[in-house]
Design an enzyme around this catalytic site. Structure first.
Site, PDB file in Angstrom:
ATOM      1  N   ASP A  60       0.885  -1.159   0.000  1.00  0.00           N
ATOM      2  CA  ASP A  60       0.000   0.000   0.000  1.00  0.00           C
ATOM      3  C   ASP A  60       0.924   1.210   0.000  1.00  0.00           C
ATOM      4  O   ASP A  60       1.650   1.448   0.975  1.00  0.00           O
ATOM      5  CB  ASP A  60      -0.891  -0.011   1.252  1.00  0.00           C
ATOM      6  N   TYR A 152      -8.372  15.509  -7.680  1.00  0.00           N
ATOM      7  CA  TYR A 152      -7.411  14.909  -8.627  1.00  0.00           C
ATOM      8  C   TYR A 152      -6.622  15.993  -9.365  1.00  0.00           C
ATOM      9  O   TYR A 152      -5.398  15.896  -9.498  1.00  0.00           O
ATOM     10  CB  TYR A 152      -8.169  14.007  -9.606  1.00  0.00           C
ATOM     11  N   LYS A 156      -2.631  16.131  -8.725  1.00  0.00           N
ATOM     12  CA  LYS A 156      -1.708  15.878  -9.846  1.00  0.00           C
ATOM     13  C   LYS A 156      -0.866  17.113 -10.175  1.00  0.00           C
ATOM     14  O   LYS A 156       0.242  17.002 -10.690  1.00  0.00           O
ATOM     15  CB  LYS A 156      -2.495  15.398 -11.070  1.00  0.00           C
TER      16      LYS A 156
HETATM   17  N1  LIG Z   1      -5.298   6.368 -17.738  1.00  0.00           N
HETATM   18  C1  LIG Z   1      -5.233   7.667 -17.969  1.00  0.00           C
HETATM   19  O1  LIG Z   1      -5.925   8.204 -18.841  1.00  0.00           O
HETATM   20  C2  LIG Z   1      -4.281   8.526 -17.181  1.00  0.00           C
HETATM   21  C3  LIG Z   1      -4.092   9.854 -17.600  1.00  0.00           C
HETATM   22  C4  LIG Z   1      -3.206  10.652 -16.905  1.00  0.00           C
HETATM   23  C5  LIG Z   1      -2.521  10.142 -15.816  1.00  0.00           C
HETATM   24  N2  LIG Z   1      -2.739   8.865 -15.425  1.00  0.00           N
HETATM   25  C6  LIG Z   1      -1.991   8.394 -14.279  1.00  0.00           C
HETATM   26  O2  LIG Z   1      -1.271   7.238 -14.664  1.00  0.00           O
HETATM   27  C7  LIG Z   1      -1.160   6.321 -13.575  1.00  0.00           C
HETATM   28  C8  LIG Z   1      -1.753   4.972 -13.949  1.00  0.00           C
HETATM   29  O3  LIG Z   1      -3.076   5.154 -14.415  1.00  0.00           O
HETATM   30  P1  LIG Z   1      -4.003   3.906 -14.800  1.00  0.00           P
HETATM   31  O4  LIG Z   1      -5.111   4.458 -15.605  1.00  0.00           O
HETATM   32  O5  LIG Z   1      -3.164   2.796 -15.321  1.00  0.00           O
HETATM   33  O6  LIG Z   1      -4.587   3.556 -13.339  1.00  0.00           O
HETATM   34  P2  LIG Z   1      -5.232   2.187 -12.820  1.00  0.00           P
HETATM   35  O7  LIG Z   1      -6.262   2.608 -11.829  1.00  0.00           O
HETATM   36  O8  LIG Z   1      -5.647   1.316 -13.937  1.00  0.00           O
HETATM   37  O9  LIG Z   1      -4.012   1.507 -12.095  1.00  0.00           O
HETATM   38  C9  LIG Z   1      -3.502   2.024 -10.895  1.00  0.00           C
HETATM   39  C10 LIG Z   1      -2.913   0.872 -10.088  1.00  0.00           C
HETATM   40  O10 LIG Z   1      -2.563   1.409  -8.809  1.00  0.00           O
HETATM   41  C11 LIG Z   1      -2.987   0.498  -7.819  1.00  0.00           C
HETATM   42  N3  LIG Z   1      -3.205   1.210  -6.552  1.00  0.00           N
HETATM   43  C12 LIG Z   1      -4.224   2.040  -6.230  1.00  0.00           C
HETATM   44  N4  LIG Z   1      -4.094   2.453  -4.953  1.00  0.00           N
HETATM   45  C13 LIG Z   1      -2.951   1.880  -4.476  1.00  0.00           C
HETATM   46  C14 LIG Z   1      -2.282   1.924  -3.229  1.00  0.00           C
HETATM   47  N5  LIG Z   1      -2.754   2.643  -2.188  1.00  0.00           N
HETATM   48  N6  LIG Z   1      -1.135   1.221  -3.093  1.00  0.00           N
HETATM   49  C15 LIG Z   1      -0.647   0.484  -4.122  1.00  0.00           C
HETATM   50  N7  LIG Z   1      -1.245   0.394  -5.323  1.00  0.00           N
HETATM   51  C16 LIG Z   1      -2.390   1.093  -5.491  1.00  0.00           C
HETATM   52  C17 LIG Z   1      -4.263  -0.128  -8.360  1.00  0.00           C
HETATM   53  O11 LIG Z   1      -4.558  -1.371  -7.725  1.00  0.00           O
HETATM   54  C18 LIG Z   1      -3.920  -0.265  -9.840  1.00  0.00           C
HETATM   55  O12 LIG Z   1      -3.306  -1.513 -10.119  1.00  0.00           O
HETATM   56  C19 LIG Z   1      -1.874   7.017 -12.409  1.00  0.00           C
HETATM   57  O13 LIG Z   1      -0.933   7.765 -11.664  1.00  0.00           O
HETATM   58  C20 LIG Z   1      -2.845   7.945 -13.106  1.00  0.00           C
HETATM   59  O14 LIG Z   1      -3.253   9.026 -12.297  1.00  0.00           O
HETATM   60  C21 LIG Z   1      -3.603   8.049 -16.082  1.00  0.00           C
END
Ligand SMILES: NC(=O)c1ccc[n+]([C@@H]2O[C@H](COP(=O)([O-])OP(=O)(O)OC[C@H]3O[C@@H](n4cnc5c(N)ncnc54)[C@H](O)[C@@H]3O)[C@@H](O)[C@H]2O)c1
Length: 253
Positions: A60, A152, A156
């Protein structure tokens, strides 16, 4: 091939989405990758699927004791750490009127505090390893406000500034640790798929999400994975403190 050969990378939130895609790209280029995640079943399954150079440790990212223990485990098992990718985060929706103080705090704890803790725990080992690269996940949401993303958006936006401060500290220490942030646009991950599916008109939402990027589509996880390989590799050895925008033009629209 081999752009990150021999590097040991710790990547948070690697069970799915952008984290899993980045782990795959790093493995394809010769790295050894330890993924962590709060979802133990999905994390272990991802590591199994990604192959023998990938392993999984439960974590976590909001737990400071676990960060210290984890870095201790990495040092005991490998004696070094070359890169840390702080990818894990949550998207918490809500306007200033709708979001509870608890949910606002939760977003900051997972999306900002975790990055502070990860950098604080990992930098001494990376410095002892002769230097390395830290990549912190921000978002295009750092630059594009939305009335329903109060937590968010602002969490961010904190990430690039935290990254700059840590990068300057590392430069002052001359410890050869570089620290950069990344700002993806909308990327079609399982998380984004489920957000789309949960809206009243998913087809209209998919179209709106696509055309928000001036190039007319959402990104693919590989679009960001390639950036992570660059930042972990020595190709980026002169880059530190920088926010890397890969967003299909979202931030300039
Ligand atoms: N997908 C998008 O469009 C997008 C756009 C901009 C930025 N991001 C950023 O990219 C990153 C990944 O995005 P994603 O869409 O793959 O997210 P996702 O939600 O699919 O994956 C995030 C992962 O983090 C894990 N997680 C959540 N809380 C946790 C904790 N407390 N401890 C450990 N693990 C934890 C989840 O279990 C998951 O496997 C994030 O930082 C997100 O904010 C995503």
């Amino acid at each position: 091939m081999g752009r990150v050969s021999g590097k040991l990378v710790l990547l948070t939130g690697g069970a799915m989405g952008l984290g899993k895609a980045a782990a795959k790209a790093l493995l394809d280029q010769g790295a050894q990758v330890i993924i962590t995640d709060i979802d133990e079943a999905a994390g272990a399954a991802a590591a199994e699927e990604l192959g023998p150079e990938c392993s999984f440790l439960p974590q976590d990212v909001t737990d400071w004791d676990r960060w210290q223990e984890l870095i201790g485990e990495v040092e005991a098992s490998h004696g070094r750490l070359d890169a840390l990718v702080n990818n894990a985060a949550v998207t918490v929706f809500g306007s200033i009127a709708d979001i509870s103080p608890e949910d606002f705090r939760r977003c900051y704890t997972v999306d900002v505090d975790s990055i502070f803790m990860g950098c604080k725990a990992a930098i001494p080992l990376m410095a002892k390893s002769g230097g390395g690269s830290i990549v912190n996940f921000s978002s295009a949401a750092a630059n594009k406000p939305n009335a329903d993303l109060a937590a968010y958006n602002s969490a961010k936006a904190a990430v690039p500034m935290l990254t700059k401060s840590i990068a300057l500290y590392c430069a002052r220490e001359q410890n050869r640790v570089r620290v950069n942030s990344v700002q993806p646009g909308t990327i079609l991950t399982p998380n984004v798929e489920s957000v789309i599916a949960g809206t009243p008109d998913p087809d209209a939402t998919r179209e709106a999400f696509s055309i928000a990027q001036p190039i007319g589509r959402m990104g693919e996880p590989e679009d960001i994975a390639h950036l992570i390989v660059y930042l972990v590799s020595d190709e980026s050895k002169f880059a530190t403190g920088a926010p890397f925008i890969v967003d299909g033009g979202l931030s300039i629209a």
